[in-house]
Design a protein around this motif. Structure first.
Motif, PDB file in Angstrom:
ATOM      1  N   HIS A  46       0.808  -1.218   0.000  1.00  0.00           N
ATOM      2  CA  HIS A  46       0.000   0.000   0.000  1.00  0.00           C
ATOM      3  C   HIS A  46       0.848   1.279   0.000  1.00  0.00           C
ATOM      4  CE1 HIS A  46      -2.973  -3.033   0.977  1.00  0.00           C
ATOM      5  NE2 HIS A  46      -3.881  -2.174   0.551  1.00  0.00           N
ATOM      6  N   THR A  48       2.495   2.193  -2.336  1.00  0.00           N
ATOM      7  CA  THR A  48       2.366   2.732  -3.698  1.00  0.00           C
ATOM      8  C   THR A  48       1.420   3.927  -3.750  1.00  0.00           C
ATOM      9  OG1 THR A  48       0.629   1.125  -4.207  1.00  0.00           O
ATOM     10  CG2 THR A  48       2.887   0.518  -4.788  1.00  0.00           C
ATOM     11  N   ASN A  49       0.585   4.095  -2.727  1.00  0.00           N
ATOM     12  CA  ASN A  49      -0.338   5.244  -2.711  1.00  0.00           C
ATOM     13  C   ASN A  49       0.397   6.574  -2.564  1.00  0.00           C
ATOM     14  OD1 ASN A  49      -2.752   3.805  -3.089  1.00  0.00           O
ATOM     15  ND2 ASN A  49      -2.705   3.177  -0.958  1.00  0.00           N
ATOM     16  N   THR A  52       0.589   8.363  -5.873  1.00  0.00           N
ATOM     17  CA  THR A  52      -0.605   9.082  -6.331  1.00  0.00           C
ATOM     18  C   THR A  52      -0.793  10.417  -5.627  1.00  0.00           C
ATOM     19  OG1 THR A  52      -2.066   8.008  -4.727  1.00  0.00           O
ATOM     20  CG2 THR A  52      -1.769   6.906  -6.863  1.00  0.00           C
ATOM     21  N   SER A  54      -0.944  10.867  -2.219  1.00  0.00           N
ATOM     22  CA  SER A  54      -1.580  10.789  -0.902  1.00  0.00           C
ATOM     23  C   SER A  54      -0.592  11.248   0.162  1.00  0.00           C
ATOM     24  CB  SER A  54      -2.015   9.357  -0.613  1.00  0.00           C
ATOM     25  OG  SER A  54      -3.003   8.942  -1.532  1.00  0.00           O
ATOM     26  N   VAL A  59      -0.857   7.460   4.291  1.00  0.00           N
ATOM     27  CA  VAL A  59      -0.385   6.217   3.671  1.00  0.00           C
ATOM     28  C   VAL A  59       0.224   5.297   4.725  1.00  0.00           C
ATOM     29  CG1 VAL A  59       1.254   5.219   2.029  1.00  0.00           C
ATOM     30  CG2 VAL A  59      -0.059   7.253   1.399  1.00  0.00           C
ATOM     31  N   GLN A  62      -2.473   3.671   6.473  1.00  0.00           N
ATOM     32  CA  GLN A  62      -3.059   2.640   5.620  1.00  0.00           C
ATOM     33  C   GLN A  62      -2.181   1.392   5.598  1.00  0.00           C
ATOM     34  OE1 GLN A  62      -3.477   3.566   1.453  1.00  0.00           O
ATOM     35  NE2 GLN A  62      -5.250   2.223   1.260  1.00  0.00           N
ATOM     36  N   ASP A  92     -13.326  -2.572  -0.215  1.00  0.00           N
ATOM     37  CA  ASP A  92     -12.279  -1.845  -0.941  1.00  0.00           C
ATOM     38  C   ASP A  92     -12.882  -0.897  -1.965  1.00  0.00           C
ATOM     39  OD1 ASP A  92     -10.257  -3.039   0.447  1.00  0.00           O
ATOM     40  OD2 ASP A  92      -9.683  -4.421  -1.148  1.00  0.00           O
ATOM     41  N   SER A  97      -9.740   6.495  -0.972  1.00  0.00           N
ATOM     42  CA  SER A  97      -8.291   6.492  -0.853  1.00  0.00           C
ATOM     43  C   SER A  97      -7.868   7.629   0.057  1.00  0.00           C
ATOM     44  CB  SER A  97      -7.640   6.696  -2.221  1.00  0.00           C
ATOM     45  OG  SER A  97      -7.977   5.638  -3.073  1.00  0.00           O
TER      46      SER A  97
END
Length: 99
Positions: A46, A48-49, A52, A54, A59, A62, A92, A97
């Motif tokens: 996770h 990888t967010n 984007t 975030s 993150v 998360q 999900d 997000s």
């Protein structure tokens, strides 16, 4: 939307419970190491967010929650199987997000 949600759960389970879990078991690791390893990798996935955009604290939260969820799912999925996959996929799909 429901199909997309189910596919998310299916793909994650295929990667983490299918490929990674079986690979770790095949290497002769103990079940405890397999549980911890797959849960950690699931959580770290996770990260990888951040790409984007975030916020990092969101993150990291998360990642922590996903790691704990991975450990819980490790125990529950063998008992409940498809019901859990569908439920996780729907959750999900409807969980925003971190932003």
């Amino acid at each position: 939307m429901l199909v997309a949600g189910v596919l998310v759960g299916f793909c994650a389970e295929t990667l983490f419970r299918g490929i990674l879990l079986r690979g770790m078991r095949a290497d002769g690791r103990t079940e405890a190491i397999v549980a911890i390893g797959t849960s950690l990798v699931f959580g770290l996935f996770h990260l990888t967010n951040i790409i984007t955009g975030s916020p990092v604290p969101a993150v990291l939260n998360q990642v922590l929650l996903a790691t704990m969820t991975g450990a819980i799912l490790y125990v529950i999925i063998p008992l409940l199987g498809l019901v859990v996959l569908v439920t996780v996929g729907i959750r999900d799909r409807h969980t925003p997000s971190p932003a």
